[in-house]
Design a protein around this motif. Structure first.
Motif, PDB file in Angstrom:
ATOM      1  N   GLY A   1      -6.847  10.358  -4.622  1.00 13.20           N
ATOM      2  CA  GLY A   1      -6.860   9.167  -3.799  1.00 13.20           C
ATOM      3  C   GLY A   1      -6.502   9.399  -2.345  1.00 13.20           C
ATOM      4  N   VAL A   2      -5.495  10.238  -2.070  1.00 12.45           N
ATOM      5  CA  VAL A   2      -5.078  10.436  -0.687  1.00 12.45           C
ATOM      6  C   VAL A   2      -6.189  11.092   0.130  1.00 12.45           C
ATOM      7  CG1 VAL A   2      -3.921  12.621  -1.263  1.00 12.45           C
ATOM      8  CG2 VAL A   2      -3.347  11.446   0.840  1.00 12.45           C
TER       9      VAL A   2
ATOM     10  N   THR B   1       0.629   9.553  -2.756  1.00 12.60           N
ATOM     11  CA  THR B   1      -0.396   9.301  -1.738  1.00 12.60           C
ATOM     12  C   THR B   1       0.109   9.670  -0.354  1.00 12.60           C
ATOM     13  OG1 THR B   1      -1.246   7.522  -3.139  1.00 12.60           O
ATOM     14  CG2 THR B   1      -2.006   7.564  -0.869  1.00 12.60           C
TER      15      THR B   1
ATOM     16  N   ALA C   1      -8.596   8.284   0.847  1.00 14.59           N
ATOM     17  CA  ALA C   1      -7.953   7.258   1.665  1.00 14.59           C
ATOM     18  C   ALA C   1      -7.918   7.700   3.126  1.00 14.59           C
ATOM     19  CB  ALA C   1      -6.542   6.975   1.159  1.00 14.59           C
TER      20      ALA C   1
ATOM     21  N   VAL D   1      -3.769   1.832  -3.380  1.00 10.87           N
ATOM     22  CA  VAL D   1      -4.306   2.857  -2.490  1.00 10.87           C
ATOM     23  C   VAL D   1      -5.460   2.277  -1.683  1.00 10.87           C
ATOM     24  CG1 VAL D   1      -5.385   5.139  -2.336  1.00 10.87           C
ATOM     25  CG2 VAL D   1      -3.565   4.741  -3.993  1.00 10.87           C
TER      26      VAL D   1
ATOM     27  N   THR E   1       0.845  -1.194   0.000  1.00 11.37           N
ATOM     28  CA  THR E   1       0.000   0.000   0.000  1.00 11.37           C
ATOM     29  C   THR E   1       0.877   1.239   0.000  1.00 11.37           C
ATOM     30  OG1 THR E   1      -2.009  -0.910   0.955  1.00 11.37           O
ATOM     31  CG2 THR E   1      -1.543   1.379   1.460  1.00 11.37           C
TER      32      THR E   1
END
Length: 299
Positions: free
Chosen positions: A255-256, A54, A259, A212, A16
């Protein structure tokens, strides 16, 4: 001590790209990073990639990058591959980051294609070899033309695969046909860099994923990969299809952002984001909650 690896899976199968925890005031949260790293490994990851996009690497200092590697290696270094992103669009700076990562205890390096400046293929080749020559650590390439503005050609990937320490590629090109040709020719372990394309890439020779969604479904990603590699393609397809809402949900925006929102929903907060990134809105979080639930994620 680094975990066991093989030439076929030099960094394991499920890694990840870990978010970087920050305190409420925006400082690096090393205790939070250690807790999150341990949680991710306990959840099924056999590798963590730090200091990537990320991980908000454009906004962390070189000193913070080194501190993060040291903290995570201390927390999980004997149980998971700890890979540090060191790529920039300045070869000299990338070399400095590579040496720093090795000194901090990283088990490997992630070298993204130099971004924005759009060097020709010979420049991409020389840059990456210079980074690989700077340390004794194994290197994973990161081919992501959507961000870098330039892609690694198949011939360049083949040349880079001849280097003894360039052992893998994280493929975020989004082109399964191009991957098939490159995998057939290049001596590189292939990792999906697009969660939703992991199963298609496995079908043409990939060995794993740098994920992710692994922040919340690492065990499921591992189950899909293990099913495929043991010949149970029907199970692999079923897992892939069950995860489609998760893939969609995490990537509705950067994405971050989602997430970190997903970790918050699961009770593993990782703090705020640094500008120019901003937290998920209430509406985005509500939609994410629906997506995760549809994908079977327990909240």
């Amino acid at each position: 001590m680094a975990p066991t690896s093989t030439p076929q899976t030099p960094f394991g199968r499920v890694l990840t790209a870990m978010v970087t925890p920050f305190t409420a005031e925006g400082a690096l949260d090393l205790d939070g990073a250690q807790r999150l790293a341990a949680h991710l490994v306990d959840s099924g990851n056999d590798g963590l990639v730090l200091n990537g996009t990320t991980g908000e690497s454009p906004t962390t200092t070189d000193a913070e990058k080194a501190q993060l590697v040291r903290a995570v290696v201390e927390a999980v270094g004997d149980r998971a591959h700890v890979v540090s992103g060191v790529g920039t669009n300045d070869t000299r700076h990338s070399i400095e980051l590579a040496r720093q990562a090795q000194a901090a205890g990283a088990h490997g390096l992630l070298a993204v294609t130099p971004y924005y400046s759009k060097p020709p293929q010979e420049g991409l080749y020389r840059h990456t070899v210079a980074v690989a020559d700077a340390t004794e650590l194994p290197v994973m390439l990161y081919d992501i033309p959507g961000r870098a503005g330039v892609a690694l050609d198949v011939d360049t990937l083949v040349r880079l695969g001849e280097h003894p320490r360039i052992v893998a590629n994280k493929d975020a090109k989004g082109d399964v046909a191009a991957a098939a040709h490159a995998i057939a020719r290049a001596d590189l372990a292939w990792y999906s860099g697009d969660d939703v394309l992991t199963l298609p890439l496995l079908s043409v020779g990939a060995v794993g994923v740098v994920s992710v969604v692994g922040h919340v479904v690492a065990a499921e990603m591992r189950a899909m990969i293990e099913a495929f590699t043991t010949g149970d393609t029907a199970k692999a397809l079923a897992v892939h299809q069950s995860l489609l809402p998760v893939y969609t949900g995490i990537f509705r925006t950067q994405g971050v952002i989602l997430a970190k929102a997903a970790l918050n929903l699961q009770g593993h907060p990782s703090g705020p984001l640094r500008l120019p990134l901003v937290p998920a809105t209430d509406a985005e979080t509500a939609r994410l909650k629906e997506d995760l639930a549809a994908g079977g994620v327990h909240l």
